[in-house]
Design a protein around this motif. Structure first.
Motif, PDB file in Angstrom:
ATOM      1  N   HIS A   1      -0.656  14.814  -9.816  1.00  0.00           N
ATOM      2  CA  HIS A   1      -0.224  14.196  -8.570  1.00  0.00           C
ATOM      3  C   HIS A   1       1.275  13.920  -8.640  1.00  0.00           C
ATOM      4  O   HIS A   1       1.772  13.381  -9.634  1.00  0.00           O
ATOM      5  CB  HIS A   1      -0.961  12.878  -8.330  1.00  0.00           C
ATOM      6  N   ALA A   2       1.994  14.274  -7.591  1.00  0.00           N
ATOM      7  CA  ALA A   2       3.433  13.994  -7.493  1.00  0.00           C
ATOM      8  C   ALA A   2       3.631  12.794  -6.574  1.00  0.00           C
ATOM      9  O   ALA A   2       3.231  12.823  -5.412  1.00  0.00           O
ATOM     10  CB  ALA A   2       4.177  15.212  -6.951  1.00  0.00           C
ATOM     11  N   PHE A   3       4.209  11.739  -7.097  1.00  0.00           N
ATOM     12  CA  PHE A   3       4.444  10.511  -6.338  1.00  0.00           C
ATOM     13  C   PHE A   3       5.880  10.514  -5.825  1.00  0.00           C
ATOM     14  O   PHE A   3       6.822  10.560  -6.598  1.00  0.00           O
ATOM     15  CB  PHE A   3       4.179   9.292  -7.225  1.00  0.00           C
TER      16      PHE A   3
ATOM     17  N   ALA B   1       0.836  -1.197   0.000  1.00  0.00           N
ATOM     18  CA  ALA B   1       0.000   0.000   0.000  1.00  0.00           C
ATOM     19  C   ALA B   1       0.869   1.245   0.000  1.00  0.00           C
ATOM     20  O   ALA B   1       1.864   1.317   0.699  1.00  0.00           O
ATOM     21  CB  ALA B   1      -0.912   0.003   1.217  1.00  0.00           C
ATOM     22  N   ILE B   2       0.488   2.238  -0.820  1.00  0.00           N
ATOM     23  CA  ILE B   2       1.215   3.499  -0.909  1.00  0.00           C
ATOM     24  C   ILE B   2       0.311   4.593  -0.364  1.00  0.00           C
ATOM     25  O   ILE B   2      -0.853   4.715  -0.754  1.00  0.00           O
ATOM     26  CB  ILE B   2       1.626   3.814  -2.360  1.00  0.00           C
ATOM     27  N   GLN B   3       0.848   5.417   0.533  1.00  0.00           N
ATOM     28  CA  GLN B   3       0.081   6.488   1.151  1.00  0.00           C
ATOM     29  C   GLN B   3      -0.149   7.618   0.164  1.00  0.00           C
ATOM     30  O   GLN B   3       0.773   8.103  -0.488  1.00  0.00           O
ATOM     31  CB  GLN B   3       0.870   7.022   2.347  1.00  0.00           C
ATOM     32  N   LYS B   4      -1.389   8.054   0.014  1.00  0.00           N
ATOM     33  CA  LYS B   4      -1.715   9.191  -0.850  1.00  0.00           C
ATOM     34  C   LYS B   4      -1.814  10.436   0.013  1.00  0.00           C
ATOM     35  O   LYS B   4      -2.902  10.900   0.333  1.00  0.00           O
ATOM     36  CB  LYS B   4      -3.021   8.942  -1.595  1.00  0.00           C
ATOM     37  N   SER B   5      -0.685  10.972   0.406  1.00  0.00           N
ATOM     38  CA  SER B   5      -0.700  12.079   1.347  1.00  0.00           C
ATOM     39  C   SER B   5      -0.402  13.416   0.701  1.00  0.00           C
ATOM     40  O   SER B   5      -0.457  14.429   1.345  1.00  0.00           O
ATOM     41  CB  SER B   5       0.319  11.819   2.465  1.00  0.00           C
ATOM     42  N   THR B   6      -0.073  13.427  -0.605  1.00  0.00           N
ATOM     43  CA  THR B   6       0.269  14.675  -1.267  1.00  0.00           C
ATOM     44  C   THR B   6      -0.902  15.155  -2.106  1.00  0.00           C
ATOM     45  O   THR B   6      -1.371  14.439  -2.981  1.00  0.00           O
ATOM     46  CB  THR B   6       1.494  14.491  -2.175  1.00  0.00           C
ATOM     47  N   PRO B   7      -1.427  16.343  -1.862  1.00  0.00           N
ATOM     48  CA  PRO B   7      -2.567  16.830  -2.651  1.00  0.00           C
ATOM     49  C   PRO B   7      -2.170  17.125  -4.084  1.00  0.00           C
ATOM     50  O   PRO B   7      -1.020  17.427  -4.379  1.00  0.00           O
ATOM     51  CB  PRO B   7      -2.979  18.103  -1.902  1.00  0.00           C
TER      52      PRO B   7
END
Length: 464
Positions: free
Chosen positions: A14-16, A2-8
């Motif tokens: 979206h910047a990963f 699982a990858i956290q989607k914490s960047t708006p």
């Protein structure tokens, strides 16, 4: 994973950022990109392969959309938390969707630390030293010259003077001159501002090698001159698995007091047992090797002597005896040594243990061993015999109490039933942490392993 989607997102972009896929790792090498700008990606799609200090893993993309830009090149080492790719989900405008906009705006929500990786304090940079501006001295006004005085001739230009009489050359050039035996004071500089270059040094060396005029009675002798050694050297960056292994081994060697004991064992009956197991239907899909019976012998010895399967808790000043065995198997791979382990190996039957060994070695050789497979080990086996080595003094894996080295099996003269015969013989080496394991315990464990290999069938019946 699982990858956290914490960047708006900014304008739908979206910047990963590179996540911590292990336990507190700070960087990873990007091995391969599976996508390029303009490709369509889906949430959960594997987009790249990275190598951390523990394993090679694939990263899934947590967004769906179009790949906008890649921010890391293949072969580049990237710090955890650094943007590696941007994805446009098609819901925003056309401007501002860059990594800089996503990570640099002060109005954005601050990203939470990734799992196992806290916020890193801002690094301080040394302010560049300001050099004083070079100011030419104001020339004094020339004194009035009498009309009758003759006009002086212009002075000849002064020869350039080397700083403090020392030839000007960069450190690599100085080293080259030293290796070739050339005195820089004798070299004529051709570089800018009178700096001696590598070509100047090589030219001076060629002049030294030129034959000298000697009397006919004495033959000319050419003095051998060593060439630049850097052209014959290869430099390999220390990173990834090899970097982690090196740090772990240094830590273990200088933390745990190592003791190594050796035992030669007649394994003729073990080799016969291996041949019989290979013919059984329940071993048809696995590889049966002597290592399988060595692993089983170690597990039986641990059951009789649990103290060998323990760890040292420095903080609480306690010895932690494990009632489970996560059996590590050292595996040599193209990226370095890895030690994945079989979880709860003590509860597996012999066919199950054989299947686990097969999966472990195939995954390691393919470079796909995950961090979870290499964490939590309690004791390790290293099979040095596959390299044609008789024995060794292996270094204990950090957090464990012992490691068993299994040497090559050789035909050797051996006294068997009172007669000298040729038997199959191997050497076992057991290294253990002397804080946890004293000589008596280590000797008993090694003796029991040897006994189990001398007659595996009888030992299985006697020990259950």
């Amino acid at each position: 994973m699982a990858i956290q989607k914490s960047t708006p997102a900014v304008d739908g972009v979206h910047a990963f950022k590179l996540p911590d896929v292990g336990e507190g790792l700070i960087e990873a090498e990007l091995l391969t990109w599976y996508v390029k700008p303009g490709d369509e990606v889906k949430d959960g799609q594997m987009i790249c392969e990275i190598e951390t200090a523990k394993a090679v893993v694939e990263l899934p993309c947590p967004y769906s959309g179009t790949v906008k830009e890649l921010f890391a090149a293949e072969g580049e080492t990237v710090e955890v938390g650094t943007v590696i790719i941007t994805v446009d989900d098609g819901t925003g405008g056309s401007g501002g969707g860059t990594a800089e906009a996503d990570t640099g705006a002060e109005t954005e929500e601050r990203e939470k630390p990734l799992v196992g990786y806290g916020e890193k304090a801002a690094s301080t940079q040394r302010r560049p030293r300001r050099r004083p501006a070079a100011t030419a001295p104001t020339p004094a006004a020339p004194a009035p010259r009498p009309a009758s005085a003759p006009t002086p001739e212009p002075a000849a230009p002064a020869a350039p003077v080397r700083s403090e009489g020392r030839p000007l050359a960069k450190p690599p050039v100085r080293k080259l001159a030293k290796d070739l035996g050339i005195d820089l004071a004798t070299v004529s500089p051709t570089g800018k501002d009178g700096i001696i270059t590598r070509d100047d040094v090589h030219a001076a060396a060629e002049a030294v090698r030129a034959p000298e005029v000697v009397p006919e009675a004495a033959p000319a002798v050419e003095t051998p001159v060593e060439t630049d050694r850097s052209a014959r050297e290869q430099r390999i960056p220390i990173k990834g698995v090899r970097k982690h292994t090196a740090a772990a081994m240094v830590n273990s060697a200088f933390t745990a007091p190592h003791v190594t004991e050796f035992l030669q064992v007649d394994v003729t009956r073990t080799m016969k047992a291996v041949a019989r197991l290979r013919e059984r239907p329940d071993f048809a899909d696995v590889k049966v090797s002597p290592l399988l019976l060595v692993a089983k012998a170690l597990l039986m010895a641990i059951r009789r002597h649990p103290g060998i399967n323990s760890s040292w808790d420095e903080e609480n000043q306690e010895i932690v005896v494990k009632n489970y065995v996560n059996l590590g198997i050292a595996a040599a791979t193209e990226r370095g040594l890895v030690v994945p382990n079989i979880k709860d190996a003590e509860s597996q039957t012999l066919p199950e243990l054989a299947a686990s060994l097969k999966r472990l070695t195939e995954t390691a050789r393919a470079g796909k061993t995950g961090p979870a497979d290499m964490s939590g080990g309690t004791i390790t086996i290293t099979n040095v015999g596959v390299f044609g080595v008789d024995a060794g003094t292996p270094i204990i894996n950090p957090g464990e109490a012992a490691i068993l080295a299994f040497g090559q099996i050789r035909d050797m003269p051996w006294v068997h039933k009172g007669e000298l015969k040729i038997r199959k013989v191997t050497t076992l080496s057991l290294s253990f942490d002397h804080r946890l394991v004293d000589g008596e315990l280590g000797s008993k464990v090694l003796r029991d392993i040897g006994t189990a290999l001398e007659d595996p069938e009888l030992t299985a019946l006697a020990w259950g």
